[in-house]
Write an enzyme that holds these catalytic residues in place. Structure first.
Site, PDB file in Angstrom:
ATOM      1  N   GLU A  99       0.819  -1.211   0.000  1.00  0.00           N
ATOM      2  CA  GLU A  99       0.000   0.000   0.000  1.00  0.00           C
ATOM      3  C   GLU A  99       0.856   1.266   0.000  1.00  0.00           C
ATOM      4  O   GLU A  99       0.550   2.243  -0.696  1.00  0.00           O
ATOM      5  CB  GLU A  99      -0.931   0.018   1.219  1.00  0.00           C
ATOM      6  N   CYS A 101      -0.668   0.101   7.654  1.00  0.00           N
ATOM      7  CA  CYS A 101      -1.080   0.538   6.321  1.00  0.00           C
ATOM      8  C   CYS A 101      -2.444   1.214   6.345  1.00  0.00           C
ATOM      9  O   CYS A 101      -2.751   2.031   5.480  1.00  0.00           O
ATOM     10  CB  CYS A 101      -1.101  -0.651   5.367  1.00  0.00           C
ATOM     11  N   ALA A 155      10.555 -45.164  -8.471  1.00  0.00           N
ATOM     12  CA  ALA A 155      11.902 -45.706  -8.636  1.00  0.00           C
ATOM     13  C   ALA A 155      11.810 -47.163  -9.046  1.00  0.00           C
ATOM     14  O   ALA A 155      10.778 -47.819  -8.847  1.00  0.00           O
ATOM     15  CB  ALA A 155      12.698 -45.581  -7.322  1.00  0.00           C
ATOM     16  N   ALA A 177      12.936 -51.186  -8.727  1.00  0.00           N
ATOM     17  CA  ALA A 177      12.985 -52.046  -7.541  1.00  0.00           C
ATOM     18  C   ALA A 177      14.313 -51.921  -6.803  1.00  0.00           C
ATOM     19  O   ALA A 177      14.371 -52.062  -5.574  1.00  0.00           O
ATOM     20  CB  ALA A 177      12.749 -53.502  -7.943  1.00  0.00           C
ATOM     21  N   SER A 188      16.268 -43.900  -9.360  1.00  0.00           N
ATOM     22  CA  SER A 188      15.169 -42.983  -9.696  1.00  0.00           C
ATOM     23  C   SER A 188      15.606 -41.840 -10.612  1.00  0.00           C
ATOM     24  O   SER A 188      14.782 -41.003 -10.981  1.00  0.00           O
ATOM     25  CB  SER A 188      14.572 -42.393  -8.409  1.00  0.00           C
ATOM     26  N   TRP A 242      16.834 -40.499 -14.206  1.00  0.00           N
ATOM     27  CA  TRP A 242      15.794 -39.522 -13.940  1.00  0.00           C
ATOM     28  C   TRP A 242      14.487 -40.049 -14.512  1.00  0.00           C
ATOM     29  O   TRP A 242      14.459 -40.517 -15.647  1.00  0.00           O
ATOM     30  CB  TRP A 242      16.125 -38.175 -14.562  1.00  0.00           C
ATOM     31  N   GLU A 300      10.356 -33.561  -0.292  1.00  0.00           N
ATOM     32  CA  GLU A 300      10.987 -34.324  -1.373  1.00  0.00           C
ATOM     33  C   GLU A 300      11.624 -35.536  -0.715  1.00  0.00           C
ATOM     34  O   GLU A 300      12.813 -35.543  -0.398  1.00  0.00           O
ATOM     35  CB  GLU A 300      12.007 -33.466  -2.113  1.00  0.00           C
ATOM     36  N   GLY A 325      11.081 -40.075   0.407  1.00  0.00           N
ATOM     37  CA  GLY A 325      10.680 -41.394  -0.045  1.00  0.00           C
ATOM     38  C   GLY A 325       9.328 -41.818   0.493  1.00  0.00           C
ATOM     39  O   GLY A 325       8.602 -41.043   1.138  1.00  0.00           O
TER      40      GLY A 325
END
Length: 365
Positions: free
Chosen positions: A56, A88, A166, A168, A172, A174, A294, A296
């Site tokens: 503002e 404000c 991923a 087995a 993982s 990519w 991020e 498992g």
């Protein structure tokens, strides 16, 4: 309440301004403001960083004397108390603003309607709710922390079309394409903390930092490590920024990690592991608004089982990983369809060759 096309155009502009502070306002909300006079925009501003002037004030400065009798479009209720900066509400009153349109009420209990009341008591016409959903989405983390004492929890994962994260054997990298991996960097940049589990640290040795040109602020990186097994030579320690490791009292390996530069916090135990509720409450006390997970299947499954997940950010790649591949959530088998987790769509977008799915769990008692 009826809003004009110009009202909507002005609030859309204010929201776009607020998004400029997407990665920089922590721990404050992202706020934009537009000042208009006679259906003409005369001032614009956004909150750039905590401790700096609010949206503002920037907009009023640009508008100058034309603010008198004008309308202020603000994405969040103007603050009414003296924090790092003056209220404000007082700035709008002193500038002679005649009308304020705010998208949403401030969830902060110190404001929460008090700013609107202050403006109305000063004779300013106040209208609420214009583009409410867009404003709420922009500050979902801030609102969640203020209302529940926990941050917004977003699980990020990349998976194949057949639902695996991923092979087995754990490989993982990519699954998703380069465009998706670049997009993840932008989601990290807006997050206040990146959370992972010790299993991911031991298997993948991730850095979990933001790798974008021109971006300096690194989110807090948090490892859930009940028994303090994080290696002191992990890549996390090589990229700067704050590292927090959460574990349990009965293990004493944390002193080595503290010597390596990590902050180690001891939390209550729940079923042999760190109590995730206690962990999220600790993060809220640190003024963390958004947590990107991020991790498992064990960590993600635990958060999902405890109904602590607010959003799923899934990059689905056009590949098949076949039988025996790993699933994203370690969760108990369901015997009744009534027990399945229902999801609502937030968004769907193609990123390179992948699909980015944004979904929100619908928790039912």
């Amino acid at each position: 309440m009826s809003f004009t096309a110009f009202d909507r155009q002005s609030m859309a502009a204010a929201l776009q301004l607020a998004r400029k502070g997407l990665n920089t306002t922590h721990p404050n909300p992202r706020v934009g403001c537009v000042i208009s006079k006679n259906d003409r925009i005369v001032g614009q501003g956004w909150h750039k960083h905590a401790g700096g002037r609010h949206a503002e004030v920037h907009a009023l400065e640009e508008a100058g004397h034309e603010a008198v009798g004008g309308t202020a479009y603000v994405t969040l209720e103007p603050c009414s108390y003296h924090g790092r900066t003056p209220p404000c509400t007082d700035a709008l009153i002193d500038a002679g603003i005649a009308r304020v349109v705010c998208a949403m009420e401030d969830p902060n209990p110190r404001v929460s309607g008090a700013g609107i009341l202050r403006l109305r008591e000063s004779g300013i016409r106040v209208e609420q709710g214009l583009m409410l959903e867009e404003a709420q989405e922009l500050n979902a983390g801030f609102s969640k922390r203020m209302r529940s004492g926990r941050p917004w929890v977003r699980i990020k994962l990349a998976q194949s079309i057949d639902g695996h994260i991923a092979l087995a054997n754990g490989t993982s990298q990519w699954i998703s394409g380069p465009e998706s991996r670049e997009d993840v960097q932008r989601w990290r940049a807006r997050s206040d903390a990146i959370l992972t589990g010790i299993g991911t640290v031991l298997a993948d040795d991730p850095s979990l930092n933001v790798r974008l040109d021109g971006h300096d602020r690194q989110p807090l990186r948090l490892i859930v490590d009940s028994h303090w097994r994080t290696p002191v030579n992990a890549s996390l320690f090589d990229t700067g920024g704050q590292i927090v490791i959460a574990g349990l009292e009965h293990d004493t390996g944390r002193h080595v990690l503290e010597d390596a530069g990590a902050e180690c916090i001891v939390l209550p135990e729940r079923e042999g592991r760190v109590d995730m509720n206690a962990l999220l409450q600790d993060l809220a006390r640190r003024e963390i608004n958004e947590v990107q997970v991020e991790a498992g299947a064990i960590t993600c499954g635990e958060l999902l089982r405890l109904k602590l997940v607010d959003e799923l950010l899934i990059y689905q790649a056009p590949v098949l990983l076949g039988g025996g591949a790993l699933s994203p959530f370690a969760s108990p088998r369901l015997d009744k369809m009534d027990d399945r987790v229902h999801l609502e769509w937030i968004g769907l977008e193609r990123i390179g060759q992948d699909l980015r799915l944004r979904l929100k769990p619908v928790w039912r008692d």
